[in-house]
Design a protein around this motif. Structure first.
Motif, mmCIF file in Angstrom:
data_model
loop_
_atom_site.group_PDB
_atom_site.id
_atom_site.type_symbol
_atom_site.label_atom_id
_atom_site.label_comp_id
_atom_site.label_asym_id
_atom_site.label_seq_id
_atom_site.Cartn_x
_atom_site.Cartn_y
_atom_site.Cartn_z
ATOM 1 N N ILE A 107 0.706 -1.634 0.273
ATOM 2 C CA ILE A 107 0.160 0.148 -0.602
ATOM 3 C C ILE A 107 0.407 1.401 0.119
ATOM 4 C CG2 ILE A 107 -1.742 -1.443 1.075
ATOM 5 C CD1 ILE A 107 -0.819 1.154 3.892
ATOM 6 N N GLY A 108 2.200 0.654 0.458
ATOM 7 C CA GLY A 108 2.810 2.449 -0.165
ATOM 8 C C GLY A 108 4.957 1.680 0.212
ATOM 9 N N MET A 109 5.401 2.689 -0.658
ATOM 10 C CA MET A 109 6.601 2.300 -0.300
ATOM 11 C C MET A 109 7.661 3.807 -1.189
ATOM 12 S SD MET A 109 6.516 1.276 -4.782
ATOM 13 C CE MET A 109 7.922 1.271 -4.710
ATOM 14 N N GLY A 110 8.795 3.810 -0.367
ATOM 15 C CA GLY A 110 9.560 5.192 -0.457
ATOM 16 C C GLY A 110 11.351 4.861 0.118
ATOM 17 N N GLU A 111 11.346 6.299 0.237
ATOM 18 C CA GLU A 111 13.324 5.594 0.401
ATOM 19 C C GLU A 111 13.336 6.528 1.355
ATOM 20 O OE1 GLU A 111 17.003 5.786 -2.107
ATOM 21 O OE2 GLU A 111 16.435 7.488 -2.020
ATOM 22 N N VAL A 112 13.956 6.561 2.811
ATOM 23 C CA VAL A 112 14.470 7.700 3.619
ATOM 24 C C VAL A 112 16.041 7.521 3.984
ATOM 25 C CG1 VAL A 112 14.604 7.900 6.210
ATOM 26 C CG2 VAL A 112 11.882 6.922 4.984
ATOM 27 N N LYS A 113 16.123 8.737 4.049
ATOM 28 C CA LYS A 113 17.295 9.169 4.128
ATOM 29 C C LYS A 113 17.540 9.873 5.674
ATOM 30 C CE LYS A 113 21.300 11.985 1.783
ATOM 31 N NZ LYS A 113 21.398 12.553 0.818
ATOM 32 N N GLN A 114 18.779 9.141 6.123
ATOM 33 C CA GLN A 114 18.769 9.718 7.098
ATOM 34 C C GLN A 114 20.392 10.206 7.941
ATOM 35 O OE1 GLN A 114 17.367 7.457 10.423
ATOM 36 N NE2 GLN A 114 17.498 5.796 8.908
ATOM 37 N N ILE A 115 21.075 11.707 8.156
ATOM 38 C CA ILE A 115 22.374 12.138 8.532
ATOM 39 C C ILE A 115 22.388 11.712 9.858
ATOM 40 C CG2 ILE A 115 23.880 13.197 8.039
ATOM 41 C CD1 ILE A 115 22.695 14.867 6.265
ATOM 42 N N LEU A 116 23.837 10.882 10.327
ATOM 43 C CA LEU A 116 24.190 10.969 11.528
ATOM 44 C C LEU A 116 25.037 11.640 12.255
ATOM 45 C CD1 LEU A 116 23.397 8.431 10.986
ATOM 46 C CD2 LEU A 116 24.723 6.602 12.315
ATOM 47 N N LEU A 117 24.733 12.919 12.961
ATOM 48 C CA LEU A 117 25.905 14.057 13.798
ATOM 49 C C LEU A 117 25.963 14.004 14.737
ATOM 50 C CD1 LEU A 117 23.284 16.301 11.628
ATOM 51 C CD2 LEU A 117 25.653 15.816 10.983
ATOM 52 N N PRO A 118 27.110 14.282 15.049
ATOM 53 C CA PRO A 118 28.037 14.565 16.339
ATOM 54 C C PRO A 118 25.993 15.710 17.183
ATOM 55 C CG PRO A 118 29.328 15.446 15.493
ATOM 56 C CD PRO A 118 27.780 15.029 14.760
ATOM 57 N N LYS A 119 25.592 15.348 18.214
ATOM 58 C CA LYS A 119 24.672 16.399 18.558
ATOM 59 C C LYS A 119 25.008 17.726 18.875
ATOM 60 C CE LYS A 119 23.130 12.147 21.068
ATOM 61 N NZ LYS A 119 22.840 11.879 22.842
ATOM 62 N N SER A 120 25.953 18.359 18.976
ATOM 63 C CA SER A 120 26.893 19.537 19.402
ATOM 64 C C SER A 120 26.461 19.906 17.551
ATOM 65 C CB SER A 120 28.140 19.193 19.674
ATOM 66 O OG SER A 120 29.040 18.623 18.979
ATOM 67 N N LYS A 121 26.842 20.010 16.907
ATOM 68 C CA LYS A 121 26.477 20.002 15.079
ATOM 69 C C LYS A 121 25.009 20.290 15.284
ATOM 70 C CE LYS A 121 27.400 20.579 11.266
ATOM 71 N NZ LYS A 121 28.063 22.236 10.967
ATOM 72 N N ILE A 122 23.920 19.346 15.796
ATOM 73 C CA ILE A 122 22.957 19.724 15.393
ATOM 74 C C ILE A 122 22.157 20.880 16.388
ATOM 75 C CG2 ILE A 122 19.861 18.451 16.067
ATOM 76 C CD1 ILE A 122 21.872 15.854 15.481
ATOM 77 N N ALA A 123 22.791 21.524 17.502
ATOM 78 C CA ALA A 123 22.779 21.736 18.714
ATOM 79 C C ALA A 123 22.812 23.187 17.636
ATOM 80 C CB ALA A 123 22.860 21.658 20.189
ATOM 81 N N SER A 124 23.292 23.931 17.175
ATOM 82 C CA SER A 124 24.109 24.602 16.435
ATOM 83 C C SER A 124 23.773 24.593 15.413
ATOM 84 C CB SER A 124 25.789 24.706 15.882
ATOM 85 O OG SER A 124 26.362 23.685 14.934
ATOM 86 N N LEU A 125 23.449 24.018 15.023
ATOM 87 C CA LEU A 125 22.472 23.988 13.340
ATOM 88 C C LEU A 125 20.974 24.762 13.828
ATOM 89 C CD1 LEU A 125 23.348 21.212 11.495
ATOM 90 C CD2 LEU A 125 23.564 23.027 10.696
ATOM 91 N N LEU A 126 20.669 24.355 15.186
ATOM 92 C CA LEU A 126 19.497 25.109 15.422
ATOM 93 C C LEU A 126 19.812 25.938 16.165
ATOM 94 C CD1 LEU A 126 17.930 21.824 17.324
ATOM 95 C CD2 LEU A 126 17.164 22.886 14.808
ATOM 96 N N GLU A 127 20.700 26.337 16.740
ATOM 97 C CA GLU A 127 20.886 27.889 17.144
ATOM 98 C C GLU A 127 21.050 29.048 15.983
ATOM 99 O OE1 GLU A 127 24.764 27.231 19.158
ATOM 100 O OE2 GLU A 127 23.491 26.717 20.878
ATOM 101 N N ASP A 128 21.184 28.418 14.873
ATOM 102 C CA ASP A 128 21.645 29.134 13.415
ATOM 103 C C ASP A 128 20.050 30.389 13.128
ATOM 104 O OD1 ASP A 128 24.260 28.803 13.920
ATOM 105 O OD2 ASP A 128 24.120 27.656 12.500
ATOM 106 N N ASP A 129 18.775 29.056 14.132
ATOM 107 C CA ASP A 129 17.408 29.566 13.296
ATOM 108 C C ASP A 129 17.852 31.028 14.344
ATOM 109 O OD1 ASP A 129 16.963 27.564 11.348
ATOM 110 O OD2 ASP A 129 15.511 26.398 12.582
#
Length: 129
Positions: A107-129
Motif C-alpha cells: 500500500i506504500g513504498m519509498g525511501e528515507v535518508k538519514q544523516i548521523l551527526l554529532p549532537k553538538s552540530k545539531i544544536a549549533s544548526l538549531l541556534e542559527d535559526d
C-alpha cells in the motif's frame, strides 16, 4: 557511528490503523483511512529503528529526505507491516527502502535518508535559526 551497519540490515514495525492516523486537516477528518502523513511518520520511525544500535553517545540521526508513494487506502483496524531495508551507507548518510503492506498487499513504498551527526552540530544548526 559504531561499526556493523551494512546494506541489507532491516527493521520491521507492525501497527494497527487507529482514528488518530486518519487523513485530516484543521482537526477535521477527510477520510477514515490511514493518512499519507502517518505513513511517512512510520517510514521514518522504522528507518530510525535500524540506526539506533549504531549511534555513538554523542550522535543523533536526522531525517534528510523522504520520498514516498501511497498506493492504496487502509481502514481503521487494518494491521500494517512497515519494513525498512538499508540500501546505502555512505559516510554519515544511511538510506533505506521502505514498504508498507496490508495483509501482504503493497500500500506504500519509498525511501528515507538519514544523516548521523554529532549532537553538538545539531544544536549549533538549531541556534542559527
Amino acid at each position: 557511528m559504531r561499526p556493523g551497519l551494512k546494506i541489507g540490515d532491516q527493521a520491521e514495525l507492525k501497527i494497527i490503523v487507529t482514528p488518530d492516523m486518519f487523513a485530516q486537516f484543521d482537526g477535521k477528518v477527510v477520510h477514515r483511512a490511514y493518512s499519507t502523513v502517518s505513513m511517512i511518520y512510520h517510514m521514518e520511525w522504522v528507518s530510525r529503528m535500524i540506526i539506533l544500535p549504531f549511534l555513538e553517545e554523542d550522535e543523533e540521526g536526522m531525517g534528510a529526505a523522504v520520498s514516498a508513494k501511497h498506493l492504496a487506502p487502509s481502514a481503521e483496524g487494518a494491521e500494517l507491516v512497515i519494513l525498512a531495508i538499508v540500501n546505502e551507507v555512505k559516510g554519515s548518510h544511511v538510506i533505506t527502502e521502505v514498504t508498507v503492506s496490508n495483509r501482504g498487499k503493497l500500500i506504500g513504498m519509498g525511501e528515507v535518508k538519514q544523516i548521523l551527526l554529532p549532537k553538538s552540530k545539531i544544536a549549533s544548526l538549531l541556534e542559527d535559526d
